[in-house]
Design an enzyme around this catalytic site. Structure first.
Site, PDB file in Angstrom:
ATOM      1  N   LYS A 151       0.858  -1.184   0.000  1.00 49.12           N
ATOM      2  CA  LYS A 151       0.000   0.000   0.000  1.00 49.12           C
ATOM      3  C   LYS A 151       0.892   1.232   0.000  1.00 49.12           C
ATOM      4  O   LYS A 151       1.768   1.376   0.860  1.00 49.12           O
ATOM      5  CB  LYS A 151      -0.892   0.018   1.241  1.00 49.12           C
ATOM      6  CG  LYS A 151      -1.992  -1.030   1.224  1.00 49.12           C
ATOM      7  CD  LYS A 151      -3.189  -0.550   0.435  1.00 49.12           C
ATOM      8  CE  LYS A 151      -4.367  -1.494   0.571  1.00 49.12           C
ATOM      9  NZ  LYS A 151      -5.504  -1.052  -0.255  1.00 49.12           N
ATOM     10  N   LYS A 211     -12.852  -6.453  -7.106  1.00 48.05           N
ATOM     11  CA  LYS A 211     -13.243  -6.758  -5.730  1.00 48.05           C
ATOM     12  C   LYS A 211     -14.721  -7.161  -5.751  1.00 48.05           C
ATOM     13  O   LYS A 211     -15.605  -6.297  -5.780  1.00 48.05           O
ATOM     14  CB  LYS A 211     -13.023  -5.538  -4.832  1.00 48.05           C
ATOM     15  CG  LYS A 211     -11.553  -5.147  -4.660  1.00 48.05           C
ATOM     16  CD  LYS A 211     -11.425  -3.977  -3.699  1.00 48.05           C
ATOM     17  CE  LYS A 211      -9.983  -3.776  -3.259  1.00 48.05           C
ATOM     18  NZ  LYS A 211      -9.139  -3.199  -4.295  1.00 48.05           N
TER      19      LYS A 211
END
Length: 320
Positions: free
Chosen positions: A133, A235
């Protein structure tokens, strides 16, 4: 003869989980268990705070309404993405559409000390792919960490996710600290900038490939082969029904793009289903499912080899 059960649950999270500037203390969700004769199918409905358009309470109302309709013989699916996904998974298990075979490999997720990731990757068999991230700290620091990892592990490929955190200037500051010789080993950087045009410009100017994630859920998004765009990250909890997930994977593959099935921090039950979906729809592509370590427990179905305690169905709150 149809029957159904609905369960509500809440799992404590590790202290350091932050989503869009919000600390996520618990992961809240629902399970639906559908039965038809001897057959049974489970689905998870867990909207992700800050990302899903629906709240957990709205999802619960929609799920209970849909279950009652299904018990009366209805064959439709709910509108809300998280509810549509969970309901369609339960139906796919019930009918045998969702294969049992699963891809339990997961790209390790680096959320803190890069040294920890180096140690984890040292023991990783086969191709070394990890996810980092970026955009949570200074862009310069992110660039230095990514460069360090790529330098330390010569066969490492990194997937990076910025969640649209950067201005074009910040994105360039990041790239400046990544050795141009290493940039080809950045598999992709998800949504570096706030707009798609700025992200496209970043890819052209730096040679760092990008991937679409949030863009897939915007009304004006269309699948296109574009310079610098290498992948789409899907997702399912945020996407909708299994059919919609299959359509997006097929659209990406038709253009030569990599499609990656990715977690929305589901429970172990949802993650094991995503591992099956990945093996089915994106064979050979490492899914992005390394989020179970953010939780303090598993539920119903454990992830193979995971040592966290696993709660059984009779330990959950039953709504129906």
């Amino acid at each position: 003869m149809r029957s159904a059960q609905v369960y509500r649950w809440q799992i404590p999270m590790d202290a350091g989980v932050v989503l869009r500037d919000r600390r996520l203390k618990t992961r809240d969700g629902l399970y639906v268990c559908l039965r038809d004769g001897e057959r049974e199918g489970w689905g998870e409905i867990s909207p992700l705070p800050g990302f899903s358009q629906e709240t957990w309470e709205e999802a619960q109302t929609a799920l209970l309404t849909w279950v009652n309709d299904w018990l009366q013989g209805s064959e439709g699916l709910p509108e809300m993405p998280s509810v549509a996904f969970g309901a369609s998974c339960a139906l796919a298990e019930l009918t045998g559409v969702l294969p049992e075979a699963a891809d339990y490999r997961a790209a390790p997720l680096c959320t803190g000390d890069p040294d920890d990731l180096v140690l984890r990757l040292a023991d990783m068999p086969g191709e070394k792919i990890a996810k980092v991230k970026v955009g949570l700290y200074e862009a310069v620091r992110d660039g230095m960490v990514v460069n360090l990892l790529l330098e330390a592990i010569p066969d490492l490929h990194l997937r990076l996710d910025a969640n649209r955190a950067w201005t074009p200037l910040k994105a360039q500051q990041f790239a400046k600290y990544v050795n141009p010789d290493y940039r080809a080993r950045i598999a992709f950087l998800e949504e570096p900038c706030k707009t798609r045009d700025d992200s496209r410009a970043f890819a052209r100017e730096t040679g760092i490939a990008i991937a679409w994630d949030e863009s897939l859920r915007e009304a004006d998004f269309t699948f296109e082969a574009e310079e610098g765009v290498r992948a789409v990250v899907i997702k399912p909890t945020l996407t909708g029904s299994l059919d919609k997930v299959r359509e997006q994977v097929a659209a990406a593959h038709a253009l030569g793009l990599t499609a990656v099935i990715s977690s929305s921090i589901e429970s172990s039950l949802g993650l094991t289903q995503l591992a099956r979906i990945a093996a089915w729809l994106t064979p050979g592509t490492l899914p992005g499912l390394d989020t179970l370590h953010l939780m303090q427990a598993q539920q119903i179905r454990p992830w193979p080899g995971n040592a966290l305690p696993c709660l059984k169905r009779d330990e959950l709150e039953r709504l129906l």
